[in-house]
Design an enzyme around this catalytic site. Structure first.
Site, PDB file in Angstrom:
ATOM      1  N   GLY A  11       0.802  -1.250  -0.044  1.00 27.03           N
ATOM      2  CA  GLY A  11       0.000   0.039   0.006  1.00 27.03           C
ATOM      3  C   GLY A  11       0.750   1.124   0.017  1.00 27.03           C
ATOM      4  O   GLY A  11       2.208   1.075  -0.208  1.00 27.03           O
ATOM      5  N   HIS A  34       4.488   1.469  -8.144  1.00 29.42           N
ATOM      6  CA  HIS A  34       3.298   0.364  -7.810  1.00 29.42           C
ATOM      7  C   HIS A  34       2.347   0.245  -9.176  1.00 29.42           C
ATOM      8  O   HIS A  34       1.914  -0.844  -9.661  1.00 29.42           O
ATOM      9  CB  HIS A  34       2.431   0.660  -6.604  1.00 29.42           C
ATOM     10  CG  HIS A  34       3.061   0.506  -5.332  1.00 29.42           C
ATOM     11  ND1 HIS A  34       3.406   1.583  -4.554  1.00 29.42           N
ATOM     12  CD2 HIS A  34       4.009  -0.453  -4.617  1.00 29.42           C
ATOM     13  CE1 HIS A  34       3.941   1.494  -3.290  1.00 29.42           C
ATOM     14  NE2 HIS A  34       4.258   0.060  -3.510  1.00 29.42           N
ATOM     15  N   GLN A  83       7.505  -9.406   7.636  1.00 31.79           N
ATOM     16  CA  GLN A  83       8.801  -9.081   7.113  1.00 31.79           C
ATOM     17  C   GLN A  83       9.475  -7.818   7.663  1.00 31.79           C
ATOM     18  O   GLN A  83      10.270  -7.220   7.286  1.00 31.79           O
ATOM     19  CB  GLN A  83       8.641  -9.128   5.374  1.00 31.79           C
ATOM     20  CG  GLN A  83       7.632  -7.608   5.251  1.00 31.79           C
ATOM     21  CD  GLN A  83       7.270  -7.706   3.701  1.00 31.79           C
ATOM     22  OE1 GLN A  83       6.514  -8.331   3.232  1.00 31.79           O
ATOM     23  NE2 GLN A  83       7.996  -6.742   2.878  1.00 31.79           N
ATOM     24  N   ASP A 141      13.318  -3.575  -5.796  1.00 29.56           N
ATOM     25  CA  ASP A 141      13.570  -4.570  -4.655  1.00 29.56           C
ATOM     26  C   ASP A 141      14.281  -5.933  -5.375  1.00 29.56           C
ATOM     27  O   ASP A 141      13.470  -6.805  -5.388  1.00 29.56           O
ATOM     28  CB  ASP A 141      12.326  -5.266  -3.893  1.00 29.56           C
ATOM     29  CG  ASP A 141      11.772  -3.951  -3.335  1.00 29.56           C
ATOM     30  OD1 ASP A 141      12.180  -3.444  -2.102  1.00 29.56           O
ATOM     31  OD2 ASP A 141      10.817  -3.110  -3.842  1.00 29.56           O
ATOM     32  N   GLN A 197      14.544  -9.173  -3.575  1.00 34.70           N
ATOM     33  CA  GLN A 197      13.108  -9.728  -3.457  1.00 34.70           C
ATOM     34  C   GLN A 197      12.923 -10.565  -4.697  1.00 34.70           C
ATOM     35  O   GLN A 197      12.187 -11.459  -4.668  1.00 34.70           O
ATOM     36  CB  GLN A 197      12.276  -8.707  -2.957  1.00 34.70           C
ATOM     37  CG  GLN A 197      10.859  -9.151  -2.982  1.00 34.70           C
ATOM     38  CD  GLN A 197       9.940  -8.200  -2.500  1.00 34.70           C
ATOM     39  OE1 GLN A 197       9.750  -7.959  -1.312  1.00 34.70           O
ATOM     40  NE2 GLN A 197       9.297  -7.424  -3.430  1.00 34.70           N
ATOM     41  N   VAL A 199      10.729   2.636 -11.352  1.00 33.15           N
ATOM     42  CA  VAL A 199      10.198   4.252 -11.521  1.00 33.15           C
ATOM     43  C   VAL A 199      10.832   4.984 -10.601  1.00 33.15           C
ATOM     44  O   VAL A 199      10.869   4.836  -9.312  1.00 33.15           O
ATOM     45  CB  VAL A 199       8.783   3.864 -11.513  1.00 33.15           C
ATOM     46  CG1 VAL A 199       8.270   5.473 -11.696  1.00 33.15           C
ATOM     47  CG2 VAL A 199       8.077   3.005 -12.338  1.00 33.15           C
ATOM     48  N   SER A 205       7.432   3.770  -0.835  1.00 36.31           N
ATOM     49  CA  SER A 205       6.512   4.329   0.191  1.00 36.31           C
ATOM     50  C   SER A 205       7.349   5.128   1.294  1.00 36.31           C
ATOM     51  O   SER A 205       6.840   5.968   1.831  1.00 36.31           O
ATOM     52  CB  SER A 205       5.732   3.405   0.539  1.00 36.31           C
ATOM     53  OG  SER A 205       5.045   2.550  -0.470  1.00 36.31           O
ATOM     54  N   ARG A 206       8.639   4.567   1.547  1.00 41.44           N
ATOM     55  CA  ARG A 206       9.457   5.122   2.589  1.00 41.44           C
ATOM     56  C   ARG A 206       9.968   6.702   2.520  1.00 41.44           C
ATOM     57  O   ARG A 206      10.309   7.311   3.361  1.00 41.44           O
ATOM     58  CB  ARG A 206      10.519   4.219   3.048  1.00 41.44           C
ATOM     59  CG  ARG A 206       9.952   2.927   3.778  1.00 41.44           C
ATOM     60  CD  ARG A 206      11.095   2.282   4.183  1.00 41.44           C
ATOM     61  NE  ARG A 206      10.413   1.067   5.149  1.00 41.44           N
ATOM     62  CZ  ARG A 206      10.380  -0.184   4.707  1.00 41.44           C
ATOM     63  NH1 ARG A 206      10.811  -0.797   3.572  1.00 41.44           N
ATOM     64  NH2 ARG A 206       9.897  -1.209   5.499  1.00 41.44           N
TER      65      ARG A 206
HETATM   66  P1  AMP Z   1       5.983  -2.569  -1.614  1.00 40.41           P
HETATM   67  O1  AMP Z   1       4.606  -1.919  -1.410  1.00 40.41           O
HETATM   68  O2  AMP Z   1       7.039  -1.699  -1.227  1.00 40.41           O
HETATM   69  O3  AMP Z   1       6.231  -3.855  -1.023  1.00 40.41           O
HETATM   70  O4  AMP Z   1       6.085  -2.727  -3.201  1.00 40.41           O
HETATM   71  C1  AMP Z   1       5.314  -3.703  -3.709  1.00 40.41           C
HETATM   72  C2  AMP Z   1       5.758  -3.912  -5.295  1.00 40.41           C
HETATM   73  O5  AMP Z   1       6.067  -2.870  -5.905  1.00 40.41           O
HETATM   74  C3  AMP Z   1       7.286  -4.655  -5.159  1.00 40.41           C
HETATM   75  O6  AMP Z   1       7.354  -5.611  -6.287  1.00 40.41           O
HETATM   76  C4  AMP Z   1       7.896  -3.458  -5.324  1.00 40.41           C
HETATM   77  O7  AMP Z   1       9.497  -3.810  -5.824  1.00 40.41           O
HETATM   78  C5  AMP Z   1       7.365  -2.575  -6.276  1.00 40.41           C
HETATM   79  N1  AMP Z   1       7.970  -1.176  -6.298  1.00 40.41           N
HETATM   80  C6  AMP Z   1       8.160  -0.469  -5.200  1.00 40.41           C
HETATM   81  N2  AMP Z   1       8.718   0.707  -5.763  1.00 40.41           N
HETATM   82  C7  AMP Z   1       8.966   0.859  -6.938  1.00 40.41           C
HETATM   83  C8  AMP Z   1       9.435   1.353  -7.862  1.00 40.41           C
HETATM   84  N3  AMP Z   1       9.978   2.682  -7.378  1.00 40.41           N
HETATM   85  N4  AMP Z   1       9.511   1.044  -9.151  1.00 40.41           N
HETATM   86  C9  AMP Z   1       8.830  -0.092  -9.640  1.00 40.41           C
HETATM   87  N5  AMP Z   1       8.472  -0.956  -8.794  1.00 40.41           N
HETATM   88  C10 AMP Z   1       8.444  -0.626  -7.403  1.00 40.41           C
END
Ligand code: AMP
Length: 280
Positions: free
Chosen positions: A31, A37, A61, A150, A153, A176, A186-187
């Site tokens: 989220g 995302h 996690q 990530d 991951q 992105v 998000s951080r």
């Molecule tokens: P998270 O909500 O941070 O767990 O991310 C959910 C998914 O979005 C994961 O597969 C992340 O690798 C991807 N994600 C997060 N930030 C980015 C970004 N800047 N560009 C592309 N994918 C992202």
């Protein structure tokens, strides 16, 4: 777009899609959605008939002392963004729905989960594997979408899919970035203006590492260049700056692409970023 909170409801909704012969794409998230995302959601929409986006801040996690409680949450805004991006289902389970009292089984990422990022976040990748394995079993997607942002991951989850024979394909979408190069996260919400400027050092460090490799420098020199940029930046504490093999996260393999990975603390945020370098 349907917003569902229980595993049963989602399974029922998706069995209808399967009965209609539709393919299913899954985008797992925690989220506080941003363009990174949404790029995954759009990629899923381009390749599958029904896109499921899960939003779940996964307690497994986060380590002790990490930001589980403070992690940004914006359910209403997220649902609106996903509607606009063309998702078919939003899965928004509560913590008890995913991990009811009495649960015991976990999925271990093994050695790959203990090195590099895993060495700084013990148990993190086991938590990721456990929740993603559950989401795979709940949604039964044909394709699952993850971000290159990530990178470890991605390596861990591709390994899990192969090792445990999940009948699906993992698709990886590019990182992105903001116009100035900061990887969306998000951080980043934790940063005030001057900290956000400090955070640009991560991408600067990666570019410095790439420049060394482009000039024929070795991996140790690339790591040195990245560390030097991070050390010179104000307000940045480096966790690591490494050149690794993108699949194993061990030492790079001659002739193969090299993944440059960095992690650093900037104010209250711990940020990670990476760039893949391929020689021509
Ligand atoms: P998270 O909500 O941070 O767990 O991310 C959910 C998914 O979005 C994961 O597969 C992340 O690798 C991807 N994600 C997060 N930030 C980015 C970004 N800047 N560009 C592309 N994918 C992202």
């Amino acid at each position: 777009m349907k917003v569902l909170r229980s595993i049963d409801e989602l399974r029922k909704g998706l069995s209808g899609e399967r009965a209609a012969g539709h393919t299913i794409g899954l985008v797992p998230t925690m989220g506080a959605l941003h363009e990174g995302h949404l790029s995954l959601v759009r990629a899923a929409g381009d390749r599958t008939d029904a896109v499921v986006v899960s939003i779940f801040v996964n307690p497994l996690q986060f380590g002790p002392g990490e930001d589980y409680a403070a992690y940004p949450r914006d359910e209403e805004g997220d649902v609106k963004r996903l509607d606009d991006a063309g998702a078919s289902f939003v899965f928004l389970p509560g913590a008890d729905e995913m991990f009811p009292p009495g649960r015991s089984t976990t999925v271990s990422a093994g050695r790959l989960g203990e090195i590099v990022e895993g060495a700084h976040r013990p148990g993190h990748f086991d938590g990721v594997c456990t929740v993603v394995a559950k989401l795979f079993n709940i949604a039964g997607p044909h394709l699952a979408f993850f971000g290159q942002k990530d990178a470890q991951q991605v390596a861990v989850l591709k390994r899990m899919v192969e090792d445990l024979d999940f009948p699906l394909e993992v698709l990886v979408c590019p990182t992105v970035r903001e116009p100035d190069g900061l990887a969306m996260s998000s951080r980043n919400d934790y940063l005030h203006d001057s900290q956000r400027a400090d955070a640009l050092a991560l991408y600067r460090a990666l570019r410095a590492g790439v420049a060394v490799l482009e000039e024929g420098g070795d991996h140790a020199s690339a790591e040195g260049a990245m560390k030097a940029v991070l050390a010179a930046a104000g307000g940045v504490t480096t966790d690591y700056a490494r050149a690794v093999d993108p699949g194993s996260f061990g030492p790079p393999v001659a002739g193969n692409p090299v993944l440059l990975v960095v992690a650093a603390r900037v104010g209250p945020a711990r940020l990670i970023d990476n760039v893949l370098w391929e020689s021509e």
